[in-house]
Scaffold this active site. Structure first.
Site, short mmCIF file in Angstrom:
data_model
loop_
_atom_site.label_atom_id
_atom_site.label_comp_id
_atom_site.label_asym_id
_atom_site.label_seq_id
_atom_site.Cartn_x
_atom_site.Cartn_y
_atom_site.Cartn_z
N CYS A 1 14.40 10.97 31.12
CA CYS A 1 13.35 10.60 29.63
C CYS A 1 14.31 10.31 28.68
O CYS A 1 14.95 11.32 28.24
CB CYS A 1 12.71 12.09 29.60
SG CYS A 1 11.69 12.31 28.65
N LYS B 1 5.45 18.69 39.74
CA LYS B 1 5.39 19.52 37.56
C LYS B 1 4.78 21.12 38.61
O LYS B 1 4.13 20.98 39.44
CB LYS B 1 4.62 18.62 36.59
CG LYS B 1 5.37 17.59 36.74
CD LYS B 1 4.48 17.24 35.36
CE LYS B 1 4.26 16.16 35.10
NZ LYS B 1 3.38 15.48 34.33
N GLU C 1 6.34 17.73 22.06
CA GLU C 1 6.25 16.84 21.62
C GLU C 1 7.17 15.63 20.97
O GLU C 1 7.69 17.56 20.85
CB GLU C 1 4.88 16.11 20.55
CG GLU C 1 3.44 16.29 21.67
CD GLU C 1 3.06 15.71 22.69
OE1 GLU C 1 3.79 14.29 22.82
OE2 GLU C 1 2.50 16.76 23.97
N SER C 2 7.76 14.93 21.47
CA SER C 2 9.29 14.71 20.67
C SER C 2 9.66 14.96 19.63
O SER C 2 10.59 15.08 19.58
CB SER C 2 9.76 13.08 21.46
OG SER C 2 10.73 12.82 21.16
#
Length: 240
Positions: free
Chosen positions: A27, A54, A79-80
């Site tokens: 990812c 998941k 959240e990145s």
């Protein structure tokens, strides 16, 4: 700790008190956070998640079901961009410029980078012909070419913007192998080519980058709508 990719029927590993990142090895958004962890030498454990199947407890951590997630002392950040800002600011020397104008400009370039990633995915998934898509991708990089003035966007040392960009720059090699054409050329993006070499020389990039062939194994499965081999060569992953 660096677990294999956990699926629906797997339990959440017992917490050890270390900072924990929930990740997926291929990812690019999780790679941004992992780069900062390694650059700052932050002790951590990695719980890898099978994003195709998941675990239910993972969805309780982030209802959006995406990686990365940072967990420390029962505090959850997902959240990145939020994860990276937290790591960039809270541990060791800040990776966010102290000058107000520079900080705002870097935030602008971080937000605008979604245009680059969108054009990358258009080419990767054959949504556009390369005769249209490749020039569009190069044009989206030209503001970054104009902005960089030194080894990194932060000057002599990398900052948050550098780490935000890198995972997709790393994956340009996949496009180049697939399409037979360079994304960044000396006549259009010479400063970014030098920047790429400077990034490749960073210890954190050397530790966790993947070769184009490794990305291809994962992406070829994605492109065929097959289940990726998330754990390919995982035993050779570094652990901090």
């Amino acid at each position: 700790m660096n677990t294999k990719h956990l699926s629906e029927n797997d339990t959440c590993p017992e917490k050890t008190g270390k900072l924990r990142i929930y990740s997926m090895r291929f990812c690019p958004f999780a790679q941004r956070a992992r780069l900062i962890l390694w650059h700052k030498r932050i002790q951590h454990e990695t719980v890898n998640i099978n994003l195709t199947n998941k675990p239910k407890w993972f969805l309780q951590l982030n209802p959006n079901g995406a990686t990365p997630i940072i967990e420390k002392d029962n505090i959850i950040i997902y959240e990145s961009s939020a994860c990276c800002e937290y790591l960039a600011e809270m541990y060791a020397k800040s990776l966010i410029p102290s000058d107000g104008l520079t900080r705002v400009r870097h935030r602008m370039f971080i937000d605008a980078f979604s245009s680059v990633t969108g054009k990358y995915h258009d080419l990767l998934f054959s949504r556009v012909d390369k005769s249209v898509g490749m020039p569009a991708l190069r044009n989206s990089l030209k503001p970054y070419e104009a902005e960089i003035k030194d080894k990194f966007f932060g000057g002599s040392e990398p900052v948050l913007l550098d780490f935000h960009m890198w995972p997709f720059i790393e994956r340009f090699a996949v496009l180049e192998k697939t399409l037979g054409e360079k994304v960044m050329t000396e006549d259009e993006l010479p400063k970014l080519i030098k920047w790429r070499k400077n990034m490749e020389d960073l210890d954190c990039v050397k530790k966790i980058r993947k070769e184009p062939e490794e990305h291809m194994i994962y992406l070829s499965a994605r492109l065929k709508n097959e289940l990726p081999d998330y754990d390919h060569d995982i035993e050779n992953d570094p652990v901090l």
